[in-house]
Every structure is written in C-alpha cells, then in structure tokens.
Write a protein that holds these residues in place. Sequence first.
Motif, short mmCIF file in Angstrom:
data_model
loop_
_atom_site.label_atom_id
_atom_site.label_comp_id
_atom_site.label_asym_id
_atom_site.label_seq_id
_atom_site.Cartn_x
_atom_site.Cartn_y
_atom_site.Cartn_z
N PRO A 119 -16.16 -6.32 7.77
CA PRO A 119 -15.67 -5.89 6.46
C PRO A 119 -14.25 -5.32 6.56
O PRO A 119 -13.97 -4.48 7.42
CB PRO A 119 -16.66 -4.80 6.04
N ALA A 120 -13.37 -5.78 5.68
CA ALA A 120 -11.97 -5.36 5.74
C ALA A 120 -11.40 -5.26 4.33
O ALA A 120 -11.82 -5.96 3.42
CB ALA A 120 -11.15 -6.34 6.58
N ILE A 121 -10.42 -4.38 4.20
CA ILE A 121 -9.71 -4.20 2.93
C ILE A 121 -8.23 -4.42 3.17
O ILE A 121 -7.66 -3.91 4.15
CB ILE A 121 -9.94 -2.78 2.36
N ALA A 122 -7.60 -5.17 2.29
CA ALA A 122 -6.15 -5.36 2.35
C ALA A 122 -5.46 -4.23 1.60
O ALA A 122 -5.85 -3.88 0.49
CB ALA A 122 -5.76 -6.70 1.75
N ILE A 134 -9.86 -4.92 -7.15
CA ILE A 134 -8.40 -4.84 -7.04
C ILE A 134 -8.01 -3.50 -7.67
O ILE A 134 -8.11 -3.32 -8.89
CB ILE A 134 -7.69 -5.99 -7.76
N VAL A 135 -7.59 -2.56 -6.84
CA VAL A 135 -7.34 -1.19 -7.30
C VAL A 135 -5.86 -0.87 -7.18
O VAL A 135 -5.29 -0.92 -6.07
CB VAL A 135 -8.17 -0.17 -6.50
N LEU A 136 -5.23 -0.54 -8.30
CA LEU A 136 -3.85 -0.09 -8.31
C LEU A 136 -3.85 1.43 -8.16
O LEU A 136 -4.38 2.14 -9.01
CB LEU A 136 -3.17 -0.47 -9.63
N VAL A 137 -3.26 1.93 -7.09
CA VAL A 137 -3.23 3.37 -6.84
C VAL A 137 -1.85 3.89 -7.22
O VAL A 137 -0.84 3.49 -6.64
CB VAL A 137 -3.54 3.68 -5.36
N GLY A 138 -1.82 4.78 -8.21
CA GLY A 138 -0.56 5.33 -8.71
C GLY A 138 -0.46 5.14 -10.20
O GLY A 138 0.17 4.18 -10.68
N VAL A 139 -1.07 6.04 -10.96
CA VAL A 139 -1.14 5.90 -12.42
C VAL A 139 0.25 5.85 -13.03
O VAL A 139 0.57 4.99 -13.87
CB VAL A 139 -1.98 7.04 -13.04
N GLU A 140 1.12 6.77 -12.62
CA GLU A 140 2.46 6.82 -13.21
C GLU A 140 3.24 5.54 -12.90
O GLU A 140 3.94 5.00 -13.76
CB GLU A 140 3.22 8.04 -12.68
N GLY A 149 -11.64 -6.52 -0.59
CA GLY A 149 -11.04 -5.80 -1.70
C GLY A 149 -9.57 -5.58 -1.43
O GLY A 149 -9.09 -5.76 -0.30
N PHE A 150 -8.84 -5.18 -2.48
CA PHE A 150 -7.40 -4.99 -2.37
C PHE A 150 -7.03 -3.64 -2.95
O PHE A 150 -7.32 -3.33 -4.10
CB PHE A 150 -6.66 -6.11 -3.12
N LEU A 151 -6.38 -2.83 -2.13
CA LEU A 151 -5.88 -1.52 -2.55
C LEU A 151 -4.37 -1.64 -2.62
O LEU A 151 -3.72 -1.88 -1.61
CB LEU A 151 -6.33 -0.45 -1.55
#
Length: 243
Positions: free
Chosen positions: A61-64, A188-194, A157-159
């Motif tokens: 299991p791996a996440i990019a 697919i998670v975008l980290v950084g709301v602003e 998954g993608f962070l």
Amino acid sequence: MDKLTGPILRRRGQAQEASTTDQRLLDTRGPSDWVHQDPWRVLRIQAEFVEGFGALAELGPAIAVFGSARTAPDDPTYALAEEAGRKLVEAGFAVITGGGPGAMEAANKGASQADGLSVGLGIELPFESGLNPWVDKGINFRYFFARKTMFVKYSQGFLVLPGGIGTLDETFEALTLAQTRKVTRFPIVLVGVEYWSGLLAWLRGTVLADGKITEADLDMLTLTDDLDEAVALMVAARDGESW
C-alpha cells in the motif's frame, strides 16, 4: 553538475545535452530522420515500463504525495510535507513522490526518518539534477507518460500539497482517470484550504455552472488543512470502508 538521463548519470562535460528524451520524441519539427528512430524508441519506452513494474511490484500500500519542487525548507509547506510523509508511514503506507526537491524532498524525508519506504519517481528535466537524498528506492524516467502510469498503478490515494503546473498536471491526470472510470476511484485530497480554495471556487462557479463537469466530479476532491483527516481517508479506502 549532475544530470540523469533515464537511468544514466552524466557529469561535467557529459551533462550538457540540450534537449530531453520527451522533447525529442514529441517535437515533430526538424529533419525527417525521426521516422527511422521511432521503432527503437518503442523499445526504450517498453524498457521504462518493465523497469518500473519490476521495481514497484512488491511495494505494498502506497500514497503519492504531490507538491512543488520550489518549496523552500523554511516554508511552512515543507514542514507540512515532512509531517505528511511521517503520518502516512505510521498508518502503514509507503510514500511515493516525484523524487525532486522541495515538498517532494520533505515528504520523502518524513517517510524515511519514520523508517518507512520512501520512493521517488524522477523525471529527466533540463533544470533538475536527480533524485533527492531521502529517496530510499528511486527510478528515473525519460518519459512523463511512463512515470505517470507508475503513480496511478501503485498509489492507493493522492495527497496534494500546494504546487504549480506539475502538481496541477498530476492531480488532474488522477482526477480524469477516476472521473472516466479508467481506474478504480481513490482519494484525492488537496491539503491547504487557503491555497486551493480559489481553484475549487472557479471549478464550481465557472466550470460546473457552465455544465462542463458534474457535482459528482467535484465530490472526488477533498479539501482540508487537517493531515489526520487526509490520512484517515487513505486508510478507509485501503481497508475497503466508505470514505
């Protein structure tokens, strides 16, 4: 100066090659002798896929983690990427990045220092010198499309951290494959709301409003500042739970 041409390391006078392999493949201008070279290029492309599949087949299991190569070590995003790498390892994942500097280096560093598997999928570029020192298993590609295949095939998954054109390209590539059902759906998670809110507002207010995408397409993206939430989504997807 060091330069990686696919798996080959070039230094000093040998590093001055003016163009990349992708450019020579895709640029149709110039003399017509390219017609006689393309069959041999197919073998080189095949070799990249074989090498990538062989190196990553037992990855688990791996996440990019995507993010800007221009993220400086004193940028808060660098620390965020390092923490992301560590948290993903603690959750039982290997971490895959593009293997370059900036946010990629930070995520690899966090993963490596947490005693996890830190993977870098590098790419031949005229302005980057190779894989960062925190990559424990690295492959350097000549062709973007071969590299992208490895990201999608071996990531669950993608962070996505703040980044530029390359980060956007990788993110929308994954989003397109999921939207068209070419691959099984993944987080697919975008980290950084602003940072990302303006993009999502444009997608919703312009692209969705004009009927070019659907609400379900936007639902494939998660926006958060909380790394624990991001990692929890990856864990839920891996464990077959609803996310």
